[in-house]
Design an enzyme around this catalytic site. Structure first.
Site, short mmCIF file in Angstrom:
data_model
loop_
_atom_site.label_atom_id
_atom_site.label_comp_id
_atom_site.label_asym_id
_atom_site.label_seq_id
_atom_site.Cartn_x
_atom_site.Cartn_y
_atom_site.Cartn_z
N TYR A 144 11.35 2.22 -2.58
CA TYR A 144 12.55 1.40 -2.72
C TYR A 144 12.24 0.08 -3.44
O TYR A 144 13.00 -0.37 -4.30
CB TYR A 144 13.18 1.11 -1.36
CG TYR A 144 14.48 0.36 -1.48
CD1 TYR A 144 15.66 1.02 -1.78
CD2 TYR A 144 14.51 -1.03 -1.37
CE1 TYR A 144 16.85 0.32 -1.93
CE2 TYR A 144 15.69 -1.74 -1.53
CZ TYR A 144 16.86 -1.06 -1.81
OH TYR A 144 18.03 -1.75 -1.98
N GLY B 221 11.14 9.75 -3.36
CA GLY B 221 10.76 8.97 -2.18
C GLY B 221 11.11 7.51 -2.36
O GLY B 221 10.52 6.82 -3.19
N VAL B 222 12.08 7.03 -1.56
CA VAL B 222 12.47 5.61 -1.64
C VAL B 222 12.29 4.97 -0.26
O VAL B 222 13.21 4.37 0.30
CB VAL B 222 13.91 5.43 -2.17
CG1 VAL B 222 13.94 5.55 -3.68
CG2 VAL B 222 14.89 6.43 -1.54
N GLY B 223 11.08 5.10 0.26
CA GLY B 223 10.71 4.44 1.48
C GLY B 223 10.27 3.01 1.20
O GLY B 223 10.76 2.37 0.26
N ASN B 224 9.31 2.52 1.96
CA ASN B 224 8.88 1.12 1.83
C ASN B 224 8.45 0.77 0.41
O ASN B 224 8.81 -0.28 -0.13
CB ASN B 224 7.74 0.84 2.80
CG ASN B 224 8.21 0.75 4.24
OD1 ASN B 224 9.39 0.52 4.49
ND2 ASN B 224 7.30 0.93 5.17
N VAL B 225 7.64 1.64 -0.20
CA VAL B 225 7.14 1.37 -1.55
C VAL B 225 8.13 1.82 -2.60
O VAL B 225 8.44 1.08 -3.54
CB VAL B 225 5.77 2.05 -1.77
CG1 VAL B 225 5.32 1.88 -3.21
CG2 VAL B 225 4.73 1.47 -0.81
N LYS C 229 -9.56 7.09 5.82
CA LYS C 229 -8.16 7.30 6.13
C LYS C 229 -8.06 7.87 7.54
O LYS C 229 -8.96 8.58 8.00
CB LYS C 229 -7.53 8.28 5.14
CG LYS C 229 -6.04 8.08 4.95
CD LYS C 229 -5.74 6.92 4.02
CE LYS C 229 -4.27 6.85 3.66
NZ LYS C 229 -3.98 5.81 2.67
#
Length: 354
Positions: A191, A185-189, A80
């Site tokens: 949402y 959390g409703v970011g890229n993943v 990472k």
């Protein structure tokens, strides 16, 4: 503190620190284990409170990638990278190009992909100076639509598949209609997971540090917005953490009312003992590195060649892996995270030989 005595060091093979005064780049690349193949993992950009927090995140995340790839039966190791800085303020083309040069200096021991705070477009900028970036090739996605390499749809789909497996095991249901899900959390993943859940008839409660993401979920998916400090303790059926890690801890676990935890965030447990705390409270925990492997599966096939059908079939084996974890946990009384660790270690502690 010495890196070697860091509580998250966990026998990492290599930890690299990069700094470039001209561009402002401050980055850490951690390679945990490469027994199964080159270390592949996301490049995260985050406004960490301290350099120590950035190092802790890099060490925890790289170890998680080793376990994730092994549990998903991929010939990859775990690594990472983290860039210290606010991606909305400090990210520049020059900084990303310098990050590419830093990656190239590692000669392929670590391969970077998109992560929180970075995008496929950012990886392409890094790729001007290195061949060691992944998930940037345009291809047909698992939904049959053109994809620019973004692994988020595959991660969300795998999390959805895993969430359904957890619901079937814990609640005895084959469908999600009417069930309530709190998504942190409703970011890229997050949402995209919400889209799958909404289509399946679930009722959604959402929060995010960015108000525009919350507004989007409310306006387009009919979700209910809640405050960040309320999301973990909502009286819902399922909790889906899809933001940063260490949110399952001494303070949060006693307040959790959900009976299933199944989300895409990495390193959700603040420490290993919180795995047992969840078990003792009767909460079924889908280990994060098992349920969120869809993205790394997609990126793996992006490098070796794939069809959408082949990728989807591999992602759908996440349900089988989780079912085995849940059944072993029931049979032995061992927490799910420990079972998942054991399965992964059986696969990566021994070098692959050809």
């Amino acid at each position: 503190m010495s890196v070697f005595s860091h509580p998250e060091f966990n026998q990492h093979e290599q930890v690299n620190f990069f700094h470039d005064e001209a561009t402002g780049l401050k980055a850490i690349v951690a390679i945990h284990n490469s027994n199964r193949g080159p270390a592949l993992g996301g490049c995260r950009m985050w406004n960490y409170a301290s350099d120590e927090d950035a190092l802790t995140d890099a060490l925890r995340l790289s170890k998680g990638m080793t376990y994730k790839s092994a549990l998903a039966n991929l010939d990859l190791g775990g690594g990472k990278s983290v860039i210290i800085g606010d991606p909305r303020q400090h990210k520049t083309e020059a900084l990303l190009e310098m990050m590419g040069r830093c990656l190239e200096s590692l000669s392929g021991r670590y391969i970077a992909a998109e992560d929180s705070g970075t995008s496929v477009a950012d990886l392409k900028v890094m790729g001007r100076h290195t061949q060691y970036v992944a998930g940037i090739t345009e291809h047909t996605g698992i939904d049959g639509q053109p994809s620019n390499g973004d692994p988020s749809p595959a991660t969300a789909y795998g999390t959805f598949i895993g969430l359904k497996a957890a619901v079937k095991h814990r609640l005895g249901r084959d469908d999600l209609n009417g069930l309530s899900v709190a998504i942190q959390g409703v970011g890229n993943v997050g949402y995209r997971l919400a889209e799958h859940l909404r289509a399946a008839g679930a009722k959604l409660y959402v929060t995010d540090i960015h108000q525009d993401q919350v507004d989007k979920a409310v306006n387009l998916l009919g979700a209910t917005a809640v405050q960040a400090d309320e999301i973990l303790s909502l009286d819902v059926d399922i909790l889906a953490p899809c933001a940063l890690g260490a949110i399952l801890n001494d303070d949060s676990i006693p307040a959790i009312k959900a009976t299933v935890i199944a989300g895409a965030a990495n390193n959700q447990l603040a420490s290993a003992r919180h795995d047992l705390m969840l078990k003792e409270r009767g909460i079924l925990y889908a280990p994060d590195f098992a349920i969120n492997a869809g993205g790394i599966i997609d990126i793996f096939y992006d490098r070796v060649g794939h069809s959408p059908e082949k990728v989807s079939r591999h992602i759908e084996t996440i349900a089988e892996t989780l079912d085995e974890i849940f059944r072993r946990s029931d049979a032995t009384g061992t927490p799910c995270g420990m079972i998942a660790n054991t399965l992964a270690e059986e696969r990566f502690l021994k070098k692959i030989t050809v």
